[in-house]
Design a protein around this motif. Structure first.
Motif, mmCIF file in Angstrom:
data_model
loop_
_atom_site.group_PDB
_atom_site.id
_atom_site.type_symbol
_atom_site.label_atom_id
_atom_site.label_comp_id
_atom_site.label_asym_id
_atom_site.label_seq_id
_atom_site.Cartn_x
_atom_site.Cartn_y
_atom_site.Cartn_z
ATOM 1 N N ASN A 136 -5.632 -9.162 7.276
ATOM 2 C CA ASN A 136 -4.412 -9.658 7.688
ATOM 3 C C ASN A 136 -3.828 -9.025 9.152
ATOM 4 O O ASN A 136 -3.018 -9.651 9.792
ATOM 5 C CB ASN A 136 -3.213 -9.518 6.621
ATOM 6 C CG ASN A 136 -3.621 -10.160 5.440
ATOM 7 O OD1 ASN A 136 -4.205 -11.265 5.209
ATOM 8 N ND2 ASN A 136 -3.058 -9.446 4.453
ATOM 9 N N ASP A 154 1.036 -8.549 -3.367
ATOM 10 C CA ASP A 154 0.546 -9.036 -2.004
ATOM 11 C C ASP A 154 1.611 -10.616 -1.742
ATOM 12 O O ASP A 154 1.980 -10.834 -0.478
ATOM 13 C CB ASP A 154 -0.626 -10.020 -2.471
ATOM 14 C CG ASP A 154 -1.754 -9.053 -2.033
ATOM 15 O OD1 ASP A 154 -1.565 -8.092 -1.466
ATOM 16 O OD2 ASP A 154 -3.021 -9.471 -2.415
ATOM 17 N N SER A 178 4.677 -6.754 2.039
ATOM 18 C CA SER A 178 3.366 -6.614 2.337
ATOM 19 C C SER A 178 3.121 -7.513 3.420
ATOM 20 O O SER A 178 2.297 -7.183 4.272
ATOM 21 C CB SER A 178 2.792 -7.062 0.936
ATOM 22 O OG SER A 178 2.997 -6.347 -0.149
ATOM 23 N N GLN A 218 -6.066 -4.995 3.082
ATOM 24 C CA GLN A 218 -4.641 -5.703 3.629
ATOM 25 C C GLN A 218 -5.046 -5.459 5.061
ATOM 26 O O GLN A 218 -4.708 -6.370 5.842
ATOM 27 C CB GLN A 218 -3.662 -4.975 3.277
ATOM 28 C CG GLN A 218 -2.800 -5.614 1.975
ATOM 29 C CD GLN A 218 -2.206 -7.108 2.220
ATOM 30 O OE1 GLN A 218 -1.196 -7.160 2.946
ATOM 31 N NE2 GLN A 218 -2.728 -8.011 1.545
ATOM 32 N N TRP A 271 -6.430 -1.079 -1.459
ATOM 33 C CA TRP A 271 -5.437 -2.510 -1.313
ATOM 34 C C TRP A 271 -5.277 -2.268 0.200
ATOM 35 O O TRP A 271 -5.188 -3.231 1.080
ATOM 36 C CB TRP A 271 -4.610 -2.548 -2.098
ATOM 37 C CG TRP A 271 -3.403 -3.317 -1.574
ATOM 38 C CD1 TRP A 271 -3.342 -4.723 -1.759
ATOM 39 C CD2 TRP A 271 -2.199 -3.146 -0.764
ATOM 40 N NE1 TRP A 271 -2.186 -5.328 -1.309
ATOM 41 C CE2 TRP A 271 -1.553 -4.236 -0.876
ATOM 42 C CE3 TRP A 271 -1.689 -1.903 -0.535
ATOM 43 C CZ2 TRP A 271 -0.229 -4.540 -0.037
ATOM 44 C CZ3 TRP A 271 -0.466 -2.154 0.193
ATOM 45 C CH2 TRP A 271 0.192 -3.182 0.363
ATOM 46 N N GLY A 282 -3.258 -5.713 -5.507
ATOM 47 C CA GLY A 282 -2.825 -6.708 -4.640
ATOM 48 C C GLY A 282 -2.083 -7.946 -5.415
ATOM 49 O O GLY A 282 -1.234 -8.419 -5.043
#
Length: 586
Positions: A73, A195, A200, A69, A65, A191
């Motif tokens: 992002n 998320d 997060s 991530q 994860w 997530g």
């Protein structure tokens, strides 16, 4: 009742000459290489990807994860750090969030990396935390420990496998790292719980500031122990991965891990029916003797037909463990005996004289609950075991089978009883400290004899990559056969001198050079026929730490539950076991 277990020939060749500085005993681990070069290799096959340093199942979904991530992002942000640093930062958030959720303590089950410093941080009662300026909680993040195992489970698109070791991963490249289908599924499952949380999202924000309440909410949803909850979205997938079900079956080593985990579940179920705990000692007794015993309580163990192969391999592992305890016991006694003599040193001939005393003869008779008619040093293994009705002209498969019938757990001559004596440290400065490891070595190797020429004995022998430095039972049996016409009928004094010279002194010095060119982790010095020791070594290191990790993983996956006095299978654990092996044998 025995204590409950927690499992004259002068050598003509010159000894190796060795000088070194004093080394603190705490710096010396695995002095004879019996762990790293034997037990670790065997357990790597039996519990592939579950190492002594990877006991928490949820890190296997949390780290994917973190990668996803970052890549989706954060990586494109001008203030983004590298992938490794970003994973470590998310680890710190997981640790602090878990501690905040648990009101100042780590996750149930332990092994939350950085929790010690995290608890100190929480006690300062901060109101917010800046995720960009967190002081590292540990020098060794979970990423370093779990990385090889995560790779080998197939979380990344990566050809081949990384070393399956109980040590942290060496430096590795994060360039072009790509999650596999499994990695994406694990990342998305984890997530789906976290998320949407503000913490997060903060990693894609330049400010990166979170409140303690927000951290605690992240910990509530994402902490390690939350995986046990029935609605944890990554739990079922992780079960499929660890048990190598369906499309996640990646080959022989992963299949063997599944069988080992099923064996742990089967034994846990049997133990719980009689109030026994699932631990290293009871697991060893179950696979080695086929029964548990303490005081007046006895529990026969049945191995399901589908698990008999893996149980036999675990028995081979245990043969190596008991032999290892014997040899490390000799090493610890030698260090304790030689160190007080400082530069004067000791000789093997002088050490072996300790086996001829009347006091030892009397004490050993009492401890082993037999009557020794002559000194232990002049006694042979044949004569010793003859005291309990085991008569044989040599260490044969027939004798091995007879030992299985006559000497079981709890017997004064049983390996686990002798191991308990050695681990107690009571005899480290006594001639018993030399005699007991020799008895343990003789019983273990003679019991192993019927397996020596089988496929399981060969599997055990294959753990040795270097026939001189790697000590496993088949090679030690071969070495004794080459040295003595019939080691079974050789006096213990002669066996002691050879074992100390070949399997303790030479082994430790040779390994010290193998580990470093300067041999700067060597506790022994040899000058001619004199042996000098500097330091101490009283804690025997032979254990089964991967089993402890496996039990924790099964607990995290909601298959085992821990009660006050026993461990037992959950409803899901019972269903999984029944579906795979049909319960246990009678």
């Amino acid at each position: 009742m025995a204590a409950k277990p927690q499992g004259k020939r002068t050598e003509r060749g010159p000894l190796l000459l060795r000088w070194s500085d004093h080394v603190p005993a705490s710096d010396v681990q695995d002095p004879l290489g019996l762990g790293l070069r034997g037990a670790t290799r065997l357990s790597s096959q039996l519990l592939h990807c579950i190492t002594s340093i990877t006991p928490r199942a949820r890190y296997f979904s949390f780290i994917p994860w973190s990668v996803l991530q970052y890549q989706q992002n954060e990586s494109a942000q001008p203030f983004a750090k590298g992938l490794k640093e970003s994973i470590a930062a998310r680890e710190q958030v997981l640790t602090l969030g878990s501690i905040a959720h648990h009101k100042g303590v780590g996750c149930v089950g332990g092994a939350l990396v950085g929790s010690k410093e995290g608890v100190k941080w929480f006690r300062k009662k901060p109101e917010t935390v800046n995720l960009s300026h967190l002081k590292p909680l540990t020098k060794n993040p979970a990423l370093d420990a779990y990385w090889n195992s995560i790779f080998n489970l197939g979380v990344f698109n990566f050809e081949g496998e990384r070393p399956d070791t109980d040590e942290e991963a060496e430096d590795f490249s994060f360039e072009n790292l790509e999650l596999s289908e499994l990695g994406i599924l694990l990342a998305e499952a984890y997530g789906s719980r976290v998320d949407g949380l503000s913490v997060s999202r903060q990693f894609a924000d330049r400010k990166r500031v979170a409140s303690i309440r927000e951290l605690a909410n992240f910990g509530k949803r994402g902490c390690l122990c939350a995986l046990r909850e029935f609605n944890a979205p990554d739990r079922d997938l992780l079960r499929e991965v660890f048990f190598s079900f369906g499309r996640w079956d990646r080959g022989a080593s992963h299949h063997l891990r599944r069988q080992s985990l099923l064996l742990v579940l089967s034994l846990c179920q049997q133990f719980s029916t009689a109030g026994w705990r699932l631990d290293e000692v009871n697991f060893a007794a179950a696979v080695y003797y086929g029964r548990l015993e303490e005081d007046d309580d006895e529990l026969p163990i049945g191995i399901p037909e589908k698990l008999q192969d893996v149980a036999a391999r675990w028995r081979m592992f245990q043969f190596h463990q008991f032999m290892g305890v014997a040899l490390e016991g000799l090493f610890a006694w030698l260090i304790a005996r030689a160190e007080p003599e400082r530069l004067a040193g000791v000789t093997l001939a002088g050490l072996v004289d300790d086996l001829g005393g009347k006091a030892l003869q009397r004490e050993l008779s009492e401890l082993l609950d037999i009557r020794l008619a002559k000194s232990f040093g002049s006694l042979t293994p044949q004569e010793l075991l003859g005291q309990v009705g085991l008569m044989s002209e040599a260490a044969t498969p027939a004798l091995s089978s007879a030992i299985d019938q006559r000497i079981s757990t709890g017997h004064p001559l049983a390996e686990d009883t002798l191991e308990a004596h050695l681990r107690s440290g009571k005899y480290l400065h006594s001639p018993l400290g030399l005699a007991l490891p020799l008895v343990l070595l003789a019983v273990t190797l003679s019991r192993f004899q019927r397996w020596n020429e089988t496929g399981y004995g060969q599997w055990l022998a294959n753990a040795a990559e270097n026939t001189f430095l790697d000590l496993v039972p088949p090679l030690v049996v071969k070495g004794l056969a080459a040295q003595f016409k019939n080691w079974w009928c050789t006096p213990f004094a002669e066996l002691a001198q050879f074992a100390l010279s070949r399997y303790v002194v030479r082994q430790h010095i040779s390994l010290s050079y193998e580990k470093s060119a300067a041999a700067d982790r060597c506790l022994l010095q040899v000058d001619g026929d004199r042996i000098l020791a500097f330091g101490s070594y009283g804690r025997l290191g032979m254990k089964n730490p991967r089993l402890v990790s496996a039990a924790q993983v099964l607990t995290d996956l909601g298959l085992i539950e821990a009660g006050e006095d026993e461990d037992f299978l959950s409803t899901d654990g019972m269903a999984l076991l029944k579906g795979e092996v049909g319960g246990w044998a009678s």
